[in-house]
Structures are given as structure tokens and as C-alpha cells.
Scaffold this active site. Sequence first.
Site, PDB file in Angstrom:
ATOM      1  N   LYS A 302       0.861  -1.182   0.000  1.00  0.00           N
ATOM      2  CA  LYS A 302       0.000   0.000   0.000  1.00  0.00           C
ATOM      3  C   LYS A 302       0.899   1.235   0.000  1.00  0.00           C
ATOM      4  O   LYS A 302       1.856   1.325   0.739  1.00  0.00           O
ATOM      5  CB  LYS A 302      -0.858  -0.002   1.265  1.00  0.00           C
ATOM      6  CG  LYS A 302      -2.114   0.798   1.168  1.00  0.00           C
ATOM      7  CD  LYS A 302      -3.111   0.378   2.249  1.00  0.00           C
ATOM      8  CE  LYS A 302      -4.483   0.896   1.959  1.00  0.00           C
ATOM      9  NZ  LYS A 302      -5.512   0.340   2.856  1.00  0.00           N
ATOM     10  N   GLU A 388     -19.076  -5.823   9.697  1.00  0.00           N
ATOM     11  CA  GLU A 388     -20.017  -5.107  10.573  1.00  0.00           C
ATOM     12  C   GLU A 388     -21.115  -6.017  11.099  1.00  0.00           C
ATOM     13  O   GLU A 388     -21.582  -5.848  12.228  1.00  0.00           O
ATOM     14  CB  GLU A 388     -20.632  -3.932   9.813  1.00  0.00           C
ATOM     15  CG  GLU A 388     -19.649  -2.772   9.577  1.00  0.00           C
ATOM     16  CD  GLU A 388     -18.732  -2.979   8.397  1.00  0.00           C
ATOM     17  OE1 GLU A 388     -18.871  -3.987   7.688  1.00  0.00           O
ATOM     18  OE2 GLU A 388     -17.862  -2.114   8.186  1.00  0.00           O
ATOM     19  N   ARG A 416     -25.762  -2.652   6.780  1.00  0.00           N
ATOM     20  CA  ARG A 416     -25.722  -4.076   6.447  1.00  0.00           C
ATOM     21  C   ARG A 416     -25.921  -4.962   7.688  1.00  0.00           C
ATOM     22  O   ARG A 416     -26.059  -6.163   7.576  1.00  0.00           O
ATOM     23  CB  ARG A 416     -24.454  -4.458   5.717  1.00  0.00           C
ATOM     24  CG  ARG A 416     -23.171  -4.249   6.441  1.00  0.00           C
ATOM     25  CD  ARG A 416     -21.957  -4.767   5.682  1.00  0.00           C
ATOM     26  NE  ARG A 416     -21.920  -4.458   4.269  1.00  0.00           N
ATOM     27  CZ  ARG A 416     -20.909  -4.821   3.462  1.00  0.00           C
ATOM     28  NH1 ARG A 416     -19.885  -5.473   3.953  1.00  0.00           N
ATOM     29  NH2 ARG A 416     -20.924  -4.556   2.177  1.00  0.00           N
TER      30      ARG A 416
HETATM   31  C1  LIG Z   1     -18.636  -2.339   4.612  1.00  0.00           C
HETATM   32  C2  LIG Z   1     -17.462  -1.388   4.674  1.00  0.00           C
HETATM   33  N1  LIG Z   1     -16.854  -1.184   5.864  1.00  0.00           N
HETATM   34  C3  LIG Z   1     -15.823  -0.329   5.951  1.00  0.00           C
HETATM   35  C4  LIG Z   1     -15.381   0.352   4.848  1.00  0.00           C
HETATM   36  C5  LIG Z   1     -14.269   1.361   4.973  1.00  0.00           C
HETATM   37  N2  LIG Z   1     -13.088   0.936   4.186  1.00  0.00           N
HETATM   38  C6  LIG Z   1     -12.837   1.422   2.991  1.00  0.00           C
HETATM   39  S1  LIG Z   1     -11.460   0.793   2.325  1.00  0.00           S
HETATM   40  C7  LIG Z   1     -11.165  -0.144   3.721  1.00  0.00           C
HETATM   41  C8  LIG Z   1      -9.981  -1.027   3.829  1.00  0.00           C
HETATM   42  C9  LIG Z   1      -9.974  -1.970   2.653  1.00  0.00           C
HETATM   43  O1  LIG Z   1      -8.874  -2.838   2.774  1.00  0.00           O
HETATM   44  P1  LIG Z   1      -8.522  -3.728   1.499  1.00  0.00           P
HETATM   45  O2  LIG Z   1      -9.758  -4.394   1.014  1.00  0.00           O
HETATM   46  O3  LIG Z   1      -7.403  -4.578   1.912  1.00  0.00           O
HETATM   47  O4  LIG Z   1      -8.103  -2.691   0.372  1.00  0.00           O
HETATM   48  P2  LIG Z   1      -6.783  -1.764   0.353  1.00  0.00           P
HETATM   49  O5  LIG Z   1      -7.231  -0.408   0.858  1.00  0.00           O
HETATM   50  O6  LIG Z   1      -5.760  -2.426   1.220  1.00  0.00           O
HETATM   51  O7  LIG Z   1      -6.387  -1.725  -1.094  1.00  0.00           O
HETATM   52  C10 LIG Z   1     -12.174   0.037   4.648  1.00  0.00           C
HETATM   53  C11 LIG Z   1     -12.254  -0.623   5.969  1.00  0.00           C
HETATM   54  C12 LIG Z   1     -16.064   0.120   3.631  1.00  0.00           C
HETATM   55  N3  LIG Z   1     -15.730   0.774   2.494  1.00  0.00           N
HETATM   56  N4  LIG Z   1     -17.082  -0.760   3.568  1.00  0.00           N
HETATM   57 MG   LIG Z   2      -5.411  -4.337   1.861  1.00  0.00          MG
END
Ligand SMILES: Cc1ncc(C[n+]2csc(CCOP(=O)(O)OP(=O)(O)O)c2C)c(N)n1
Ligand SMILES: [Mg+2]
Length: 682
Positions: A302, A388, A416
Site C-alpha cells: 500500500k 459489521e 448491512r
Molecule cells: C462495509 C465497509 N466497511 C468499511 C469500509 C471502509 N473501508 C474502505 S477501504 C477499507 C480497507 C480496505 O482494505 P482492502 O480491502 O485490503 O483494500 P486496500 O485499501 O488495502 O487496497 C475500509 C475498511 C467500507 N468501504 N465498507
Molecule cells: Mg489491503
Amino acid sequence: MSAWLGIDSLAMKPADATATPDLIGKIKELADFKRLPVEALPDLADQIRAFLVSKVSRTGGHIGPNLGVVELTMAIHRIFDSPTDRVIFDTGHQSYVHKVLTGRGDGFDQLRKRDGLTGYPSQAESEHDFVENSHASTALSYADGLAKAHVLRGEKRHVVAVVGDGALTGGMCWEALNNIAARKDLPLVIVVNDNGRSYAPTIGGLASHLSSLRLNPSYEKMLDSVREALGRTPVVGPPLFEAMHAVKRGIKDAVAPQVMFEDLGLKYVGPVDGHDIDALMSALEKAKNFGGPVIVHAITKKGNGYQPAEDDVDDCLHSPSSAFDPETGKTLAKSAKKWTGVFADELVKVAEERDDVVGITAAMAIPTGIDKLAHRFPERVFDVGIAEQHAATSAAGLALGGLHPVAAIYSTFLNRAFDQVLLDVAMHKLGVTFVLDRAGITGPDGPSHYGIWDMAVFRVIPGIRIAAPRDEATLREEFRECLDVNDGPTIVRFPTGAVAADLPAIERFDGVDVLAHGNRRDVLLVACGAFATNAMAAAELLTEQGFGVTVVDPRFVAPVPAALLPMAAEHRYVVTLEDGVRTGGFGDALAKELRDAGIDRPLRDLGVTPGWHPHGSRAELLADLDLTPEAVAEAIRDLAGRGSRQPEQPELPLAPKQAAAKPEKTEAKTVAKPVKAAKEPA
Ligand SMILES: Cc1ncc(C[n+]2csc(CCOP(=O)(O)OP(=O)(O)O)c2C)c(N)n1
Ligand SMILES: [Mg+2]
Ligand SMILES: CC(=O)[C@@H](O)[C@H](O)COP(=O)(O)O
């Protein structure tokens, strides 16, 4: 991460975009990218990194996630043929590179700005965009359905789903994988973008299993021997990939006893260096030709190539919400006191007084402020991953076990978990407090992030209490009131951004705060939460025009406070103002209570019309939704027949004989002359 292969990272060289042709400027559509010679791809990757840092540092946005998928997205679009092949991004926050490669580079000056490029895929923007929902863990379910449709319709096309390791901690992903694994004919390539992080390092058994495949020392040793065996500087691409494949097989069987995906019956390719374009294309080509569902496990970093992101231990510059210094990654906005910070401070204070209070986060400890509790009481905070639904029912378990959990979740993400709050918490009469940050219109993240549904959706739950604080003092007070409820769920909801200026009450009747009295009882203006600020400003405008406006804050918007009924009966008009959808919202609920009590008053419920409102700034959206003080005042003038449309002012029915008994007056905790209403902070 590229060190993983001992290959110098493709970290962003001091790419001087003028030194080589501006490749991005030449990409007006995906075909232009696909025509580029393969040897131009590393240069393009460097230019895209420099481009994204330059643009996103001015607009804010998901710089960290997107720098991690530069090569990955390029390789996908080289091997697959969008839009015939469908490329889907889970959560979609990492689709900036996809937007550059599909000819939208020119739009990045307006990224996340009103009428500009959205920060997520958008069907209106491009034929290459499909999933617009910014909620995590949905991509594999979309992909499952889409691939089945292609098969059923006899269409020869692939679905490529890019899913992060964080999103993989969401239950829907495993529901989808269970279905996908049952179908060997699905032309579906799942690209796991494994950077080991959500915001913070991804939690849970899944994450540790993924990292064991990636970081096992034997794996590294074996790779060294492969490199020696090849007797040349590590060259990526097919020869090394094939050799590694054999090595990996040996290692996986030895060191990774339970290979998660293959145990599911899914073909697994990887792990592949997610910053090595050649290795990625080779792996994706292999996956494409496999014919059935395949997992390609890409190891990425990242923020790759941008030191301030790589060095950011909190979240690798996951989503600076506003402009930041490209040199340092530090946001430029001056820091105001935020709702989140006030909540976090009060949470720690309460936790010091009560050892039954524990915290839960769904992979968002820092954005929700729960990290403050974790620093003070690490054993009393649980990060459940992006899960969640699990968070809500795990909280129910904690409550069953005698604790009082505080689940801090953005309003939109709790949607959700409605069933879990309804049945697992409320039906069991368990004291769980959900703290919903980003409630109401947020702005740059667009419609699937707007926390506008919670007051309508959750108010139907028997026994629930929903608090909407208007300022710091009432946030602290109402949060504590919720913690004292141990026979049902409670919600505290507040908007994004700077906390509103203090609005002390003149008096309090049965929990309802009176913020301003008019010289006559023309209008009862009931303002929910932070909208009290807008209501006070509207009341001032109306007072100057001869209206008598009483402004009250219900504090708890569910159930509707009984004290509002006699107050309504004493006024000619009733107006409600809420940062949430009108349908089924607070205004609707109050109107029903008035009807049931036989109190017939013209009522106008001001709020958010249910719909998919575009992205922009919160201030712009509130203006579009006629929720500014000026618009509120106009709506009230209109209701009272003195608006710009000047209809006749109706004779009011007398207050019903059996007007509800006058509630006894209780001492408001914060009693002072109403302050001059400040404008709501942007
Ligand atoms: C249901 C839900 N909960 C929380 C979030 C907030 N959120 C956005 S991106 C993220 C982290 C995502 O991690 P990953 O899937 O590993 O993607 P990366 O950012 O590492 O590329 C979170 C928790 C969301 N978008 N949707
Ligand atoms: Mg990730
Ligand atoms: C993609 C996602 O869901 C989060 O990263 C979100 O964009 C964060 O929103 P805030 O910037 O309001 O914390």
C-alpha cells in the site's frame, strides 16, 4: 515488496514526467494503453505514480490504495479486454489507475469534486465501470452472478474481480467463494490484492494465513536458491515464474499446511509480486486460460513507491480527506476539533470509570477514534475486520457476557447489520451502544457513503434509542446516557468534520432542550443533532421577518420524545429538520405521533430526499438539498403562507381540548442565553 523477489522495487524514481513522453496524456481510451509497447509499461507505471501523487495531493483521496495497484491494474488491462471482459473493483477506492488507463486522466483535477470525477467506479463515467458501491466485500458476489449470467447467455467473456485482503475479511466474500468454488465452468479470475492492510494491518486468521504464504522465511530461502539456480540477475517473467511455481508448490505443501483457497477447491495462482508487471501478466494469462474460477494472489505494498505513504504506520495514507503536502504527505487543512475526537475522548474517560465498557471496530480504529481506547486499554478493544454484521452480533455476545460494548461504525456501514441489531441485540434486550460517525451527508465519497438512512432504518427496532447530539456537550452527555441503557441497543449519531459550536439550552422539558424562544408561538422548529446550528440561524432570519420561532432539540430522535406533543399543540406550525432521509425519518415519526394524539398542525419535515445524491462537499450537498438556514427559513415562510409563493394563511384549528398535560420542567444541565447561531462548520 518487490524485494520479495530481490528485484529493485519499482519504487517511484524521481520520475520527471518531462524526461520521457507524457504517456498518460496519450491515453485517451483503453485501446491507447493496450497499444503501448510492453517496454513502455515500467515508465508508464512511474508516470502514473507521480501523476497520482501530484493530483491527489491537491484533491485528497485514496492515494495509498491506488499506488499499491498501479502495476496490477495495468497488467489486468493488458491481459483482459474490458469492457467485453468485466473488471470489478471491491470497494472501488482503488480504481484511480483504472480511470487513468480508461482515458480519464484529464479529470483528476476535479477528483471527488462536485460534477467532477468520482472517487469510485461510475457507470455514468465509463463503459469500463460496473460496481459503484463503496461498501467492501461485495465484488465477489457481483462477479459470481455476472459470470453465471455470461455462461447462461453463452457469452465468451471473463469477469475479473479485484479484492483486497481487508475486503476478504468480510463475510460476503466467503459466501461468494463458497458458491464460486462449486462452479468449475465460471470464467472468473479473482485477483487478491494482498497488501496486508485494511487501514491498519489486516486482522484475523485469514490475514495471518495470507502472510504466511508470503513472508515465510523458507519461502525466501527457496527463492534465493531458485535465483542462484537461474544464475542470472533475477529476471521476472515466465522462466522465473515457472521455476517459482514448482518451488511454491513444494513450499506450500510443506509450510502452508492448510492452503486456504485450494482447500476450497479453487485454483490458486501465486503469490505473485504485485509490482512486477511481467510476472503479473504471466500469472493473469495463465489464469485467463484456465477456463474456470481462479485466484491470483498478488502481493502488493500500500502506497508503493511514495515514501510518505510507505512510511505512514497508521494507514499508508489510505485516504487523506483533503489536500496534503506531496513532499511530506501531511494534510494541509488546519485541524479543528472533530466530532470523532470528542467521542474518543469521552470514551476513554468512561472506560476509566467503568471496566465493563469495551470497544469494537470494523477495521477502522483510527477513523472512528476507537484507537484512543485501544492505546489506553488494548485488551478492551476488538478489531473484527471489515465485518459489521459480525461486529454487531459479537457485541451482543460481549453484552451477554456482562460487558457494555461500544461499536464505533460509520453510519452507512451499519446498514448491512440491521438484522443483527434487530434480532441479535434488540430482541435479546442487550445493552450495546453503536456510535455512528459520518452520519448524514458526508460529501466526497458520494451516495453509498452517505449516512442518511440510520434514523429511518433503525428507528423501527423495538426498544432502540437513537441520540443525535448537537454539540460537544450533548455528545458527551447523550453518549453516557446511552451507556446507562442495558436492556436494548442505543445509537449515537453525528456527522463528519468539525464539531458544532456549543449551543446551550435555555431549559429542558422531559429531555427535550429548548434552544430559542420566539416572541410568539408561530413555529415549533425541531432540529435533530448538528442541524440545530442551521435551525438557530434560520430562526434568526425568521425572527427578523416577524415570525415567532421556538427552536428545540429532541436529543433522542427515537423514540419520539413525548414532550414534543404539547409543545406542538402550542404552536401554529411544526417544522422538523434532520440530516437523514425524510421517508420514515424523524419528521415522519413525529407527524405520526401528532396524528395519533389528535394534534392537527401543518407540519413540514425537512431532510434528505431519499435517492442517490452525487458527490461534492457537504456544504454543496446541503445547499442542493435546501437544508441551509436560508432554505429552511424559506420553507417555513412557505408553510406559513408568507413564503415567496404567498398563499393565503389558513385559519388554524384550536388546540384539542385534551391537549397533553404540560410536561414538568426539568433543570437543563447547560442553561444559558442562546448564543448567536454560528454557521455549521463546513
Ligand atoms: C462495509 C465497509 N466497511 C468499511 C469500509 C471502509 N473501508 C474502505 S477501504 C477499507 C480497507 C480496505 O482494505 P482492502 O480491502 O485490503 O483494500 P486496500 O485499501 O488495502 O487496497 C475500509 C475498511 C467500507 N468501504 N465498507
Ligand atoms: Mg489491503
Ligand atoms: C473507501 C472508504 O470507505 C473509506 O476509506 C472512506 O472513504 C473514508 O471516509 P472518511 O474520509 O470520511 O473517513
